[in-house]
Design an enzyme around this catalytic site. Structure first.
Site, mmCIF file in Angstrom:
data_model
loop_
_atom_site.group_PDB
_atom_site.id
_atom_site.type_symbol
_atom_site.label_atom_id
_atom_site.label_comp_id
_atom_site.label_asym_id
_atom_site.label_seq_id
_atom_site.Cartn_x
_atom_site.Cartn_y
_atom_site.Cartn_z
ATOM 1 N N CYS A 1 0.817 -1.218 0.000
ATOM 2 C CA CYS A 1 0.000 0.000 0.000
ATOM 3 C C CYS A 1 0.851 1.268 0.000
ATOM 4 O O CYS A 1 0.315 2.360 -0.203
ATOM 5 C CB CYS A 1 -0.932 0.023 1.204
ATOM 6 S SG CYS A 1 -1.948 -1.441 1.344
ATOM 7 N N HIS B 1 -2.872 6.954 4.182
ATOM 8 C CA HIS B 1 -3.371 5.716 3.586
ATOM 9 C C HIS B 1 -4.693 5.356 4.273
ATOM 10 O O HIS B 1 -4.842 5.515 5.480
ATOM 11 C CB HIS B 1 -2.348 4.600 3.762
ATOM 12 C CG HIS B 1 -2.842 3.275 3.297
ATOM 13 N ND1 HIS B 1 -3.435 3.108 2.060
ATOM 14 C CD2 HIS B 1 -2.870 2.052 3.898
ATOM 15 C CE1 HIS B 1 -3.797 1.850 1.928
ATOM 16 N NE2 HIS B 1 -3.469 1.188 3.023
ATOM 17 N N ASN C 1 -10.180 0.110 1.598
ATOM 18 C CA ASN C 1 -8.723 0.198 1.421
ATOM 19 C C ASN C 1 -8.371 -0.237 -0.001
ATOM 20 O O ASN C 1 -8.501 -1.404 -0.347
ATOM 21 C CB ASN C 1 -8.066 -0.729 2.464
ATOM 22 C CG ASN C 1 -6.559 -0.776 2.335
ATOM 23 O OD1 ASN C 1 -5.968 -0.276 1.380
ATOM 24 N ND2 ASN C 1 -5.917 -1.404 3.313
HETATM 25 O O1 UT7 Z 1 -3.206 -1.508 3.975
HETATM 26 C C1 UT7 Z 1 -2.792 -2.258 5.071
HETATM 27 C C2 UT7 Z 1 -3.738 -3.403 5.227
HETATM 28 N N1 UT7 Z 1 -4.327 -3.763 6.425
HETATM 29 C C3 UT7 Z 1 -4.604 -2.992 7.522
HETATM 30 O O2 UT7 Z 1 -4.275 -1.870 7.650
HETATM 31 C C4 UT7 Z 1 -5.379 -3.678 8.600
HETATM 32 C C5 UT7 Z 1 -5.058 -3.179 9.983
HETATM 33 N N2 UT7 Z 1 -5.890 -3.841 10.964
HETATM 34 C C6 UT7 Z 1 -7.180 -3.505 11.153
HETATM 35 O O3 UT7 Z 1 -7.693 -2.603 10.530
HETATM 36 C C7 UT7 Z 1 -7.952 -4.261 12.218
HETATM 37 O O4 UT7 Z 1 -7.070 -5.082 12.939
HETATM 38 C C8 UT7 Z 1 -9.114 -5.119 11.648
HETATM 39 C C9 UT7 Z 1 -10.230 -4.218 11.136
HETATM 40 C C10 UT7 Z 1 -8.614 -6.008 10.530
HETATM 41 C C11 UT7 Z 1 -9.697 -6.008 12.742
HETATM 42 O O5 UT7 Z 1 -10.127 -5.220 13.828
HETATM 43 P P1 UT7 Z 1 -9.719 -5.617 15.312
HETATM 44 O O6 UT7 Z 1 -10.372 -4.651 16.200
HETATM 45 O O7 UT7 Z 1 -8.223 -5.696 15.352
HETATM 46 O O8 UT7 Z 1 -10.412 -7.014 15.477
HETATM 47 P P2 UT7 Z 1 -9.765 -8.458 15.721
HETATM 48 O O9 UT7 Z 1 -9.030 -8.936 14.528
HETATM 49 O O10 UT7 Z 1 -9.030 -8.432 17.041
HETATM 50 O O11 UT7 Z 1 -11.081 -9.310 15.914
HETATM 51 C C12 UT7 Z 1 -12.023 -9.032 16.937
HETATM 52 C C13 UT7 Z 1 -13.223 -9.941 16.752
HETATM 53 C C14 UT7 Z 1 -12.855 -11.398 16.503
HETATM 54 O O12 UT7 Z 1 -13.799 -12.192 17.165
HETATM 55 P P3 UT7 Z 1 -13.419 -12.931 18.551
HETATM 56 O O13 UT7 Z 1 -12.259 -13.803 18.213
HETATM 57 O O14 UT7 Z 1 -13.064 -11.820 19.489
HETATM 58 O O15 UT7 Z 1 -14.683 -13.647 18.880
HETATM 59 C C15 UT7 Z 1 -13.067 -11.538 15.020
HETATM 60 O O16 UT7 Z 1 -13.383 -12.861 14.643
HETATM 61 O O17 UT7 Z 1 -13.982 -9.513 15.620
HETATM 62 C C16 UT7 Z 1 -14.224 -10.623 14.775
HETATM 63 N N3 UT7 Z 1 -14.320 -10.162 13.390
HETATM 64 C C17 UT7 Z 1 -15.484 -9.824 12.826
HETATM 65 N N4 UT7 Z 1 -16.744 -9.778 13.284
HETATM 66 C C18 UT7 Z 1 -17.700 -9.369 12.450
HETATM 67 C C19 UT7 Z 1 -13.316 -9.991 12.497
HETATM 68 N N5 UT7 Z 1 -13.814 -9.551 11.340
HETATM 69 C C20 UT7 Z 1 -15.159 -9.434 11.513
HETATM 70 C C21 UT7 Z 1 -16.218 -9.018 10.687
HETATM 71 N N6 UT7 Z 1 -17.468 -8.995 11.190
HETATM 72 N N7 UT7 Z 1 -15.997 -8.630 9.399
#
Ligand code: UT7
Length: 332
Positions: free
Chosen positions: A116, A256, A286
């Site tokens: 990115c 970004h 993104n």
């Molecule tokens: O260009 C660079 C590319 N990537 C990035 O910049 C990504 C950077 N990271 C992020 O933006 C965030 O980490 C995410 C948006 C990807 C995830 O958010 P988070 O607050 O870090 O959530 P997490 O991965 O810790 O997951 C929390 C919970 C999990 O459930 P449990 O295990 O706590 O029960 C996930 O399974 O949220 C769940 N989850 C969802 N729930 C509903 C993950 N994705 C989803 C979803 N809908 N789409």
């Protein structure tokens, strides 16, 4: 940084697929909700390319708009850089396909892969060539069709990404104008936080790889999140220092567009109020290397920039990589 002449943006353009996929549409595909996506990421909808649209198609539309805005012909381009992780094919370079379709027969052309951060890497390289007098006109395109490498069954990633392209053309200007400073960095130790496992020489695409979903983006979201919040602030501070400017001098931050919470945290660290931060991820998600130039092109088209405005572009991505640039807007 003293140079004989400067490099500035003389043209810009963007291209977005017409198909819109809303959070509601995704609720019907994976176990997610508009509420989760909105509160955790800030994204409401994203664009998705049609099956026949490849990176060079979007790049062509964005580049043609940029040429028109710069009021130059394709033959006047000396170099074309396409930043992408989703080229039309492994080779030839999408930049060469674009060169041919534009009729830019005097331009050399290559692709650049820095996740990115790709657009900022391209801008930095193009800037050197214009500042040192090697080239007069450099076209830089950030384009990604992430929908092709997204696992639409994985709710952790499929809600985040979108497709798009944007282009800028750099031309010469007075020294001390235009792009004032740039800063690039990388940390390969974080490569496994965001990667595409198969399709390269390490793991060619075979039936087993396909069955295991190794043709799709693999991401450790929380690790990338932590890195992003830290590096956005650090990179913006460093690039401003290199331009001998202070945070108070910044008119707009163009970050970004990965997650609203990352953008907010970076803005807080930089003590920048939200109205000075350009955001479009609510509408596009993104778009990888297209996110920053699309935000720039959109704001420029909307007449948000005044001559003399100081813009700070800052991004991060797979690699891990990061990049930043400070520019003084000089177009009317
Ligand atoms: O260009 C660079 C590319 N990537 C990035 O910049 C990504 C950077 N990271 C992020 O933006 C965030 O980490 C995410 C948006 C990807 C995830 O958010 P988070 O607050 O870090 O959530 P997490 O991965 O810790 O997951 C929390 C919970 C999990 O459930 P449990 O295990 O706590 O029960 C996930 O399974 O949220 C769940 N989850 C969802 N729930 C509903 C993950 N994705 C989803 C979803 N809908 N789409």
């Amino acid at each position: 940084m003293t140079t004989k002449r400067g490099a500035t943006i003389i043209g810009w353009g963007k291209a977005l697929p017409s198909k819109i996929v809303t959070n509601g549409d995704l609720e019907r595909i994976v176990d997610t909700s508009d509420e989760w996506i909105t509160t955790r990421t800030g994204i409401k909808e994203r664009r998705v390319a049609s099956p026949e649209q490849a990176a060079s198609d979007l790049a062509l539309d964005a580049a043609q708009a940029a040429l028109k805005r710069a009021n130059i012909n394709a033959e006047e381009l000396d170099l074309i850089i396409v930043a992408t992780v989703t080229p039309d094919m492994a080779f030839p370079a999408t930049a060469c396909l674009l060169q041919h379709r534009l009729g830019a027969q005097n331009a050399s052309a290559f692709d650049l892969e820095a996740g990115c951060s790709g657009f900022l890497y391209g801008l930095t390289i193009g800037c050197q060539f214009v500042q040192n007098g090697t080239y007069n006109h450099v076209l830089i395109v950030g384009v990604d069709i992430l929908s092709r490498i997204t696992n639409w069954q994985d709710r952790n990633t499929c809600v985040l990404f979108g497709d798009g392209a944007a282009a800028v053309i750099l031309g010469p200007c007075e020294s001390g104008q235009g792009i004032l400073s740039t800063y690039l960095g990388s940390d390969g130790s974080g490569g496994s936080h965001l990667y595409l496992p198969a399709g390269g020489s390490r793991r060619p695409l075979d039936q087993l790889a396909l069955e295991q979903g190794l043709q799709y983006i693999h991401m450790n979201g929380p690790e990338v999140f932590k890195f992003a919040v830290r590096i956005m602030g650090e990179a913006a501070a460093e690039v401003l220092k290199r331009a001998d400017l202070k945070l108070e001098d910044v008119t707009y931050l163009i970050p970004h567009q990965a997650n609203q919470r990352i953008i907010d945290a970076a803005a807080r660290r930089l003590h920048l109020p939200t109205e000075r931060v350009l955001v479009n991820l609510d509408r596009y998600g993104n778009m990888s290397s297209a996110s920053i130039p699309v935000a720039l092109a959109e704001a420029a088209d909307d007449g948000r920039f005044q001559p003399g405005d100081v813009l700070v572009l800052v991004g991060f991505g797979a690699g891990l990589t990061w990049g930043a640039a400070v520019l003084k807007w000089d177009q009317v």
